[in-house]
Scaffold this motif. Structure first.
Motif, PDB file in Angstrom:
ATOM      1  N   ARG A 118       0.836  -1.214   0.000  1.00 10.44           N
ATOM      2  CA  ARG A 118       0.000   0.000   0.000  1.00 10.44           C
ATOM      3  C   ARG A 118       0.864   1.255   0.000  1.00 10.44           C
ATOM      4  N   TRP A 119       1.976   1.194   0.731  1.00  8.80           N
ATOM      5  CA  TRP A 119       2.853   2.355   0.855  1.00  8.80           C
ATOM      6  C   TRP A 119       3.972   2.374  -0.174  1.00  8.80           C
ATOM      7  N   GLY A 120       3.916   1.511  -1.146  1.00  9.55           N
ATOM      8  CA  GLY A 120       4.896   1.538  -2.223  1.00  9.55           C
ATOM      9  C   GLY A 120       5.842   0.366  -2.242  1.00  9.55           C
ATOM     10  N   GLY A 121       6.069  -0.245  -1.129  1.00 12.53           N
ATOM     11  CA  GLY A 121       6.854  -1.462  -1.070  1.00 12.53           C
ATOM     12  C   GLY A 121       8.313  -1.366  -1.465  1.00 12.53           C
ATOM     13  N   THR A 122       8.865  -0.171  -1.634  1.00 14.50           N
ATOM     14  CA  THR A 122      10.265  -0.092  -2.012  1.00 14.50           C
ATOM     15  C   THR A 122      11.134  -0.227  -0.780  1.00 14.50           C
ATOM     16  N   LYS A 123      12.232  -0.932  -0.928  1.00  7.34           N
ATOM     17  CA  LYS A 123      13.167  -1.087   0.170  1.00  7.34           C
ATOM     18  C   LYS A 123      14.121   0.099   0.165  1.00  7.34           C
ATOM     19  N   ARG A 124      14.286   0.684   1.314  1.00  5.03           N
ATOM     20  CA  ARG A 124      15.210   1.800   1.461  1.00  5.03           C
ATOM     21  C   ARG A 124      16.258   1.422   2.491  1.00  5.03           C
ATOM     22  N   SER A 125      17.438   1.983   2.336  1.00  5.54           N
ATOM     23  CA  SER A 125      18.487   1.729   3.304  1.00  5.54           C
ATOM     24  C   SER A 125      18.139   2.404   4.616  1.00  5.54           C
ATOM     25  N   VAL A 126      18.540   1.778   5.701  1.00  4.37           N
ATOM     26  CA  VAL A 126      18.358   2.349   7.017  1.00  4.37           C
ATOM     27  C   VAL A 126      19.751   2.582   7.580  1.00  4.37           C
ATOM     28  N   GLY A 127      20.000   3.784   8.042  1.00  6.44           N
ATOM     29  CA  GLY A 127      21.295   4.074   8.638  1.00  6.44           C
ATOM     30  C   GLY A 127      22.136   4.956   7.753  1.00  6.44           C
ATOM     31  N   PHE A 128      23.398   5.005   8.023  1.00  8.01           N
ATOM     32  CA  PHE A 128      24.333   5.898   7.352  1.00  8.01           C
ATOM     33  C   PHE A 128      24.592   5.465   5.916  1.00  8.01           C
ATOM     34  N   MET A 129      24.468   6.399   5.009  1.00  3.73           N
ATOM     35  CA  MET A 129      24.820   6.192   3.601  1.00  3.73           C
ATOM     36  C   MET A 129      25.658   7.398   3.172  1.00  3.73           C
TER      37      MET A 129
END
Length: 180
Positions: free
Chosen positions: A154-165
């Protein structure tokens, strides 16, 4: 006793595209684990989903296997199953707390996980909770994962990195490599 209590369950979510789940089970108590898996499979199949099942040695290995699959596979969600029965030592507390904490941390990173690792005082409690025709905690864990998958989609389902990039320029300086 919990067997006599009633509770509200959300209606099953529906999916335009069938979800694919990984069931990770610790079959230390094989008869209990088999009931949990049966309940989870039935719940996943009821929404048209597919599943794979893998076994790991114990409850502490369940989140590790899920973490590996979350990073390296294409599953939409995960069902953690197993049973920890209190014994004579504090090992019970360690296994219950650490497996639960690790599953929670994976969920906070974006993995859609239903936690069906039973933590009980005795075998009788485990049997009541695992029974697919009774409390069906395996089915409940699968339902939780399915609801989280529905929310992610529902919210787009894309995986995003969590933490420092690092920024591309910082990466180039730090590694001496080309920009990303």
């Amino acid at each position: 006793m919990a067997a006599n209590e009633s509770h509200y369950s959300l209606p099953r979510p529906s999916f335009d595209r069938a979800p694919k789940l990984l069931i990770v089970v610790a079959p230390y108590y094989k008869d209990i684990a088999d009931q949990l898996v049966a309940g989870a499979r039935a719940e996943i199949e009821a929404v048209g989903g597919t599943h794979d099942t893998i076994e790991v040695p114990g409850a502490l290995e369940v989140p590790t296997a899920i973490g590996q699959a979350f990073r390296m596979s294409d599953f939409d969600g995960f069902v953690a199953l197993g049973c920890v029965i209190r014994g004579e030592t504090t090992h019970y507390d360690t296994v219950c707390n650490d497996s639960s904490r690790a599953i929670t941390l994976l969920g906070l990173q974006g993995a859609c996980i239903g936690n069906g690792i039973l933590t009980v005082e005795n075998r009788a409690q485990a049997e009541v909770r695992a029974d697919a025709a009774g409390q069906n905690k395996g089915g409940g864990a699968a339902a939780a994962a399915l609801h989280l998958i529905a929310l992610a989609r529902r919210w787009g389902g894309t995986k995003r990195s969590v933490g420092f990039m690092p920024k591309a320029d910082e990466f180039q300086i730090a590694t001496g490599g080309d920009k990303l």
